[in-house]
Design an enzyme around this catalytic site. Sequence first.
Site, mmCIF file in Angstrom:
data_model
loop_
_atom_site.group_PDB
_atom_site.id
_atom_site.type_symbol
_atom_site.label_atom_id
_atom_site.label_comp_id
_atom_site.label_asym_id
_atom_site.label_seq_id
_atom_site.Cartn_x
_atom_site.Cartn_y
_atom_site.Cartn_z
ATOM 1 N N ASP A 170 -4.016 5.076 6.549
ATOM 2 C CA ASP A 170 -4.516 6.239 7.253
ATOM 3 C C ASP A 170 -5.464 5.758 8.357
ATOM 4 O OD1 ASP A 170 -4.592 9.195 7.195
ATOM 5 O OD2 ASP A 170 -6.693 8.918 6.685
ATOM 6 N N PHE A 221 -1.705 16.335 4.693
ATOM 7 C CA PHE A 221 -1.909 15.718 3.388
ATOM 8 C C PHE A 221 -0.591 15.631 2.625
ATOM 9 C CE2 PHE A 221 -3.540 15.152 -0.885
ATOM 10 C CZ PHE A 221 -4.570 14.251 -0.652
ATOM 11 N N GLU A 248 0.827 -1.216 0.000
ATOM 12 C CA GLU A 248 0.000 0.000 0.000
ATOM 13 C C GLU A 248 0.856 1.258 0.000
ATOM 14 O OE1 GLU A 248 -2.694 1.511 -0.240
ATOM 15 O OE2 GLU A 248 -4.393 0.236 0.225
ATOM 16 N N ASP A 249 0.260 2.343 -0.474
ATOM 17 C CA ASP A 249 0.943 3.633 -0.419
ATOM 18 C C ASP A 249 0.915 4.217 0.990
ATOM 19 O OD1 ASP A 249 -1.815 3.990 -0.565
ATOM 20 O OD2 ASP A 249 -1.760 5.508 -2.132
ATOM 21 N N ARG A 266 0.645 12.231 -9.005
ATOM 22 C CA ARG A 266 1.162 10.908 -8.651
ATOM 23 C C ARG A 266 2.577 10.731 -9.193
ATOM 24 N NH1 ARG A 266 -3.283 7.842 -6.863
ATOM 25 N NH2 ARG A 266 -5.265 8.349 -7.859
HETATM 26 P P1 IMP Z 1 -7.797 4.588 4.763
HETATM 27 O O1 IMP Z 1 -6.581 4.016 5.432
HETATM 28 O O2 IMP Z 1 -8.895 3.578 4.552
HETATM 29 O O3 IMP Z 1 -8.296 5.807 5.474
HETATM 30 O O4 IMP Z 1 -7.488 5.097 3.288
HETATM 31 C C1 IMP Z 1 -6.204 5.171 2.807
HETATM 32 C C2 IMP Z 1 -6.272 5.620 1.367
HETATM 33 O O5 IMP Z 1 -6.617 7.019 1.310
HETATM 34 C C3 IMP Z 1 -4.886 5.513 0.736
HETATM 35 O O6 IMP Z 1 -4.733 4.292 0.056
HETATM 36 C C4 IMP Z 1 -4.831 6.726 -0.184
HETATM 37 O O7 IMP Z 1 -5.298 6.390 -1.468
HETATM 38 C C5 IMP Z 1 -5.768 7.728 0.438
HETATM 39 N N1 IMP Z 1 -5.018 8.748 1.213
HETATM 40 C C6 IMP Z 1 -4.967 8.853 2.551
HETATM 41 N N2 IMP Z 1 -4.189 9.884 2.933
HETATM 42 C C7 IMP Z 1 -3.719 10.464 1.800
HETATM 43 C C8 IMP Z 1 -2.842 11.598 1.537
HETATM 44 O O8 IMP Z 1 -2.317 12.279 2.436
HETATM 45 N N3 IMP Z 1 -2.591 11.862 0.234
HETATM 46 C C9 IMP Z 1 -3.144 11.146 -0.796
HETATM 47 N N4 IMP Z 1 -3.959 10.088 -0.587
HETATM 48 C C10 IMP Z 1 -4.257 9.733 0.698
HETATM 49 MG MG MG Z 2 -6.156 8.444 -3.416
#
Ligand code: IMP
Ligand code: MG
Length: 192
Positions: free
Chosen positions: A101, A150, A97-98, A163
């Site tokens: 959060d 962010f 994963e990137d 990206r």
């Molecule tokens: P979560 O962990 O379910 O809240 O969602 C995570 C996803 O939200 C990641 O895979 C990203 O695609 C997106 N995301 C969360 N924070 C950021 C950020 O700071 N920049 C860009 N995308 C983000």
């Molecule tokens: Mg995204």
Amino acid sequence: MTELARVLFGREDIRRRVDELGRTITGDYVGREPVLISVLKGGTVFLADLMRQIQLPLETHLMAVSPYGASEESMGRVRILLDIDIDLTGRDVLLVEDIVDTGLTLSYLLSILRSRRPASLELCTLLDRSIRRIVPLRPRYVGFDCPDSFVVGYGLDFEERYRNLADILEISDTTALKADPDALLSHLVPAG
Ligand code: IMP
Ligand code: MG
């Protein structure tokens, strides 16, 4: 250089850390053939670099998911838009994963993958913004801890753009970026 953004993790820091993660994963999975699964679109830049630092036979597959609701209030129930086409039974699965959060989307995705009975299921994320976590979830492999602001670049987008930044930038004012979406174009300096 604009005040709107600053380099949080530069391309050289990222390269070094990805190399380290690749070596660690290589050591941990020696004798096995892991299945790397990444989630479109943000995770793919990291996947592309990470997989080339893993000195093992491996497979890569992609998934795409979308939250049911437009916001976090969807409680992390996700819809699979693109599924993988292999049987995960008995396989060593590493989800790449990137950023993690809240963990809402990811914990749901992990539960789907777990139900397919892999031999092991681990999570590797480039960025871990653990301060925002809602669902308890601890990735096995983490590139960097991420502050509560962010970020864009290296796969991460702002409204689908940026990206392709080689560095990861921290955005101090997303409202200002929304008003001037071209503000970060000067950061598009090719990697290499
Ligand atoms: P979560 O962990 O379910 O809240 O969602 C995570 C996803 O939200 C990641 O895979 C990203 O695609 C997106 N995301 C969360 N924070 C950021 C950020 O700071 N920049 C860009 N995308 C983000
Ligand atoms: Mg995204």
